[in-house]
Design a protein around this motif. Structure first.
Motif, PDB file in Angstrom:
ATOM      1  N   LYS A  53    -110.519  58.197 -13.095  1.00 28.59           N
ATOM      2  CA  LYS A  53    -110.881  59.465 -13.723  1.00 28.59           C
ATOM      3  C   LYS A  53    -109.994  59.728 -14.935  1.00 28.59           C
ATOM      4  CE  LYS A  53    -112.416  61.500  -9.349  1.00 28.59           C
ATOM      5  NZ  LYS A  53    -112.157  62.561  -8.343  1.00 28.59           N
ATOM      6  N   LEU A  54    -110.611  60.227 -15.993  1.00 29.49           N
ATOM      7  CA  LEU A  54    -109.880  60.487 -17.233  1.00 29.49           C
ATOM      8  C   LEU A  54    -108.863  61.610 -17.051  1.00 29.49           C
ATOM      9  CD1 LEU A  54    -109.526  60.043 -20.314  1.00 29.49           C
ATOM     10  CD2 LEU A  54    -111.312  61.786 -20.635  1.00 29.49           C
ATOM     11  N   ILE A  55    -107.629  61.359 -17.473  1.00 28.60           N
ATOM     12  CA  ILE A  55    -106.589  62.390 -17.492  1.00 28.60           C
ATOM     13  C   ILE A  55    -106.456  62.952 -18.901  1.00 28.60           C
ATOM     14  CG2 ILE A  55    -104.126  62.865 -17.181  1.00 28.60           C
ATOM     15  CD1 ILE A  55    -104.100  60.725 -15.007  1.00 28.60           C
ATOM     16  N   THR A  56    -106.321  62.069 -19.879  1.00 27.40           N
ATOM     17  CA  THR A  56    -106.231  62.504 -21.272  1.00 27.40           C
ATOM     18  C   THR A  56    -106.547  61.340 -22.204  1.00 27.40           C
ATOM     19  OG1 THR A  56    -104.787  63.451 -22.981  1.00 27.40           O
ATOM     20  CG2 THR A  56    -103.753  62.012 -21.372  1.00 27.40           C
ATOM     21  N   GLU A  57    -107.100  61.677 -23.350  1.00 24.86           N
ATOM     22  CA  GLU A  57    -107.301  60.687 -24.403  1.00 24.86           C
ATOM     23  C   GLU A  57    -106.174  60.764 -25.435  1.00 24.86           C
ATOM     24  OE1 GLU A  57    -111.136  60.842 -26.199  1.00 24.86           O
ATOM     25  OE2 GLU A  57    -112.226  60.528 -24.325  1.00 24.86           O
ATOM     26  N   ASN A  58    -105.204  61.650 -25.190  1.00 19.57           N
ATOM     27  CA  ASN A  58    -104.098  61.828 -26.127  1.00 19.57           C
ATOM     28  C   ASN A  58    -102.778  61.371 -25.518  1.00 19.57           C
ATOM     29  OD1 ASN A  58    -102.865  62.630 -28.576  1.00 19.57           O
ATOM     30  ND2 ASN A  58    -102.301  64.619 -27.701  1.00 19.57           N
ATOM     31  N   GLY A  59    -102.810  60.230 -24.855  1.00 20.37           N
ATOM     32  CA  GLY A  59    -101.581  59.707 -24.269  1.00 20.37           C
ATOM     33  C   GLY A  59    -100.515  59.424 -25.308  1.00 20.37           C
ATOM     34  N   ARG A  60    -100.941  59.011 -26.486  1.00 20.30           N
ATOM     35  CA  ARG A  60     -99.976  58.727 -27.550  1.00 20.30           C
ATOM     36  C   ARG A  60     -99.170  59.978 -27.881  1.00 20.30           C
ATOM     37  NH1 ARG A  60    -101.617  57.544 -33.855  1.00 20.30           N
ATOM     38  NH2 ARG A  60     -99.499  57.241 -34.686  1.00 20.30           N
ATOM     39  N   GLY A  61     -99.845  61.102 -28.034  1.00 22.18           N
ATOM     40  CA  GLY A  61     -99.150  62.350 -28.337  1.00 22.18           C
ATOM     41  C   GLY A  61     -98.214  62.759 -27.211  1.00 22.18           C
ATOM     42  N   ASP A  62     -98.663  62.566 -25.959  1.00 20.86           N
ATOM     43  CA  ASP A  62     -97.823  62.928 -24.813  1.00 20.86           C
ATOM     44  C   ASP A  62     -96.554  62.094 -24.782  1.00 20.86           C
ATOM     45  OD1 ASP A  62     -99.661  64.791 -24.033  1.00 20.86           O
ATOM     46  OD2 ASP A  62    -100.490  63.615 -22.380  1.00 20.86           O
ATOM     47  N   VAL A  63     -96.689  60.791 -25.000  1.00 19.58           N
ATOM     48  CA  VAL A  63     -95.526  59.902 -24.966  1.00 19.58           C
ATOM     49  C   VAL A  63     -94.554  60.256 -26.094  1.00 19.58           C
ATOM     50  CG1 VAL A  63     -94.762  57.514 -25.299  1.00 19.58           C
ATOM     51  CG2 VAL A  63     -96.729  58.010 -23.836  1.00 19.58           C
ATOM     52  N   THR A  64     -95.090  60.510 -27.277  1.00 17.91           N
ATOM     53  CA  THR A  64     -94.253  60.833 -28.437  1.00 17.91           C
ATOM     54  C   THR A  64     -93.512  62.156 -28.245  1.00 17.91           C
ATOM     55  OG1 THR A  64     -95.735  59.631 -29.931  1.00 17.91           O
ATOM     56  CG2 THR A  64     -94.264  61.266 -30.916  1.00 17.91           C
ATOM     57  N   GLN A  65     -94.194  63.147 -27.682  1.00 17.29           N
ATOM     58  CA  GLN A  65     -93.612  64.489 -27.570  1.00 17.29           C
ATOM     59  C   GLN A  65     -92.757  64.685 -26.321  1.00 17.29           C
ATOM     60  OE1 GLN A  65     -96.932  67.208 -27.875  1.00 17.29           O
ATOM     61  NE2 GLN A  65     -97.709  66.173 -29.696  1.00 17.29           N
ATOM     62  N   LYS A  66     -93.134  64.046 -25.216  1.00 17.72           N
ATOM     63  CA  LYS A  66     -92.481  64.327 -23.934  1.00 17.72           C
ATOM     64  C   LYS A  66     -91.680  63.168 -23.368  1.00 17.72           C
ATOM     65  CE  LYS A  66     -96.456  67.261 -22.812  1.00 17.72           C
ATOM     66  NZ  LYS A  66     -97.586  67.466 -21.865  1.00 17.72           N
ATOM     67  N   GLY A  67     -91.863  61.972 -23.909  1.00 23.94           N
ATOM     68  CA  GLY A  67     -91.171  60.824 -23.350  1.00 23.94           C
ATOM     69  C   GLY A  67     -91.601  60.566 -21.918  1.00 23.94           C
ATOM     70  N   ALA A  68     -90.661  60.103 -21.085  1.00 24.63           N
ATOM     71  CA  ALA A  68     -90.976  59.736 -19.702  1.00 24.63           C
ATOM     72  C   ALA A  68     -91.482  60.913 -18.876  1.00 24.63           C
ATOM     73  CB  ALA A  68     -89.747  59.116 -19.037  1.00 24.63           C
ATOM     74  N   ASP A  69     -91.187  62.139 -19.301  1.00 23.25           N
ATOM     75  CA  ASP A  69     -91.661  63.324 -18.567  1.00 23.25           C
ATOM     76  C   ASP A  69     -93.188  63.451 -18.604  1.00 23.25           C
ATOM     77  OD1 ASP A  69     -89.074  64.007 -17.941  1.00 23.25           O
ATOM     78  OD2 ASP A  69     -88.850  65.423 -19.605  1.00 23.25           O
ATOM     79  N   ALA A  70     -93.803  62.771 -19.554  1.00 24.66           N
ATOM     80  CA  ALA A  70     -95.260  62.847 -19.660  1.00 24.66           C
ATOM     81  C   ALA A  70     -95.929  62.361 -18.378  1.00 24.66           C
ATOM     82  CB  ALA A  70     -95.746  62.026 -20.855  1.00 24.66           C
ATOM     83  N   PHE A  71     -95.321  61.376 -17.730  1.00 24.37           N
ATOM     84  CA  PHE A  71     -95.932  60.818 -16.517  1.00 24.37           C
ATOM     85  C   PHE A  71     -96.142  61.865 -15.449  1.00 24.37           C
ATOM     86  CE2 PHE A  71     -95.739  58.808 -12.343  1.00 24.37           C
ATOM     87  CZ  PHE A  71     -96.745  57.859 -12.461  1.00 24.37           C
ATOM     88  N   ASP A  72     -95.151  62.730 -15.261  1.00 27.06           N
ATOM     89  CA  ASP A  72     -95.262  63.765 -14.238  1.00 27.06           C
ATOM     90  C   ASP A  72     -96.389  64.745 -14.563  1.00 27.06           C
ATOM     91  OD1 ASP A  72     -93.149  62.713 -12.741  1.00 27.06           O
ATOM     92  OD2 ASP A  72     -91.679  63.818 -13.938  1.00 27.06           O
ATOM     93  N   ASP A  73     -96.645  64.972 -15.835  1.00 27.69           N
ATOM     94  CA  ASP A  73     -97.737  65.865 -16.223  1.00 27.69           C
ATOM     95  C   ASP A  73     -99.090  65.213 -15.968  1.00 27.69           C
ATOM     96  OD1 ASP A  73     -95.904  67.725 -17.054  1.00 27.69           O
ATOM     97  OD2 ASP A  73     -96.028  67.171 -19.168  1.00 27.69           O
ATOM     98  N   TRP A  74     -99.140  63.889 -15.916  1.00 28.04           N
ATOM     99  CA  TRP A  74    -100.405  63.182 -15.700  1.00 28.04           C
ATOM    100  C   TRP A  74    -100.784  63.142 -14.216  1.00 28.04           C
ATOM    101  CZ3 TRP A  74     -98.565  58.460 -19.037  1.00 28.04           C
ATOM    102  CH2 TRP A  74     -98.585  58.823 -20.390  1.00 28.04           C
ATOM    103  N   LYS A  75     -99.807  63.354 -13.352  1.00 27.46           N
ATOM    104  CA  LYS A  75    -100.084  63.233 -11.916  1.00 27.46           C
ATOM    105  C   LYS A  75    -100.704  64.522 -11.369  1.00 27.46           C
ATOM    106  CE  LYS A  75     -99.311  60.155  -9.783  1.00 27.46           C
ATOM    107  NZ  LYS A  75    -100.216  59.007  -9.503  1.00 27.46           N
TER     108      LYS A  75
END
Length: 234
Positions: free
Chosen positions: A212-234
């Motif tokens: 299931k799609l979580i986001t199409e803007n993973g690049r922005g999440d990684v750039t802005q949040k770093g490793a914390d982005a993973f927790d937002d995806w769960k």
């Protein structure tokens, strides 16, 4: 119980199932069709026989989902799945539909798509010739390495837009990409690009373990949040 009668009944039932095979239309994910009779499913390949007796072989991953499920059913009509096994099997089918049966690592070795089971997945559309890609990829490598170090269930599948296979693997080696890749020139590339609205690269799409799609803007999440982005995806 009369053993002979039981065996006779079983063989009669098996014969009925085998006789039920008939010529039908099988459809690939690319839209091509073939009218043929199912013969067997072996090692991820569906064997078919046309009306004139010619044998045709099609990777199961290249068929539409309905035909894959039918091939599974015809290959083992007596099999049953437990309630616990069914969701995992469904998730695996979705991964096969997205990526096929096999991926590649940076050493060009084949890796089963089953390696993605239970993981959040980043689908990375990128290319060696693309300057923005070359700027973002080192950042993504650090992100992936950090999550791996922390034991997070995450993997990336690289979908190359390179014009040659050699350039794809040169890019993977140069950037020390620690993840998997869709085989160069694989038919699934076009389907993935269409499904996730890829109009430019780099693009990082994030999906969950069930596809299931979580986001199409993973690049922005990684750039802005770093490793914390993973927790937002769960």
């Amino acid at each position: 119980m009369n053993t002979k009668a039981y065996l006779a009944g079983f063989l009669l039932l098996a014969g009925t199932v085998a006789a039920s095979a008939e010529i039908r239309t099988w459809t690939s994910i690319a839209g091509t069709t073939i009218d043929a009779e199912f013969v067997k499913l072996q090692s991820g390949t569906v064997y078919l026989k046309t009306a004139d007796g010619a044998e045709k072989r099609i990777p199961k991953s290249k068929l539409v989902m309905e035909d894959r499920q039918l091939a599974d059913q015809l290959s083992n009509p007596f099999a049953s799945k437990s309630a616990e096994a069914a969701p995992a099997a469904k998730a695996a089918d979705i991964m096969y539909e997205l990526f096929g049966d096999e991926l590649r690592d940076a050493d060009k070795e084949k890796v089963s798509t089953d390696a993605l089971a239970g993981k959040t997945i980043g689908i990375y559309f990128s290319a060696h010739w693309c300057p923005p890609c070359r700027a973002f990829t080192p950042e993504l490598v650090k992100f992936h390495n950090k999550l791996t170090q922390d034991g997070k269930p995450f993997e990336i599948v690289f979908v190359s837009s390179d014009r040659e296979k050699a350039a794809m693997y040169e890019y993977m080696e140069e950037m020390e990409m620690p993840w998997l890749a869709l085989p160069f020139g694989d038919d699934h590339k076009g389907n993935l690009a269409k499904k996730y609205n890829v109009s430019g690269i780099p693009k990082l799409v994030i999906i969950d373990e069930d596809g299931k799609l979580i986001t199409e803007n993973g690049r922005g999440d990684v750039t802005q949040k770093g490793a914390d982005a993973f927790d937002d995806w769960k």
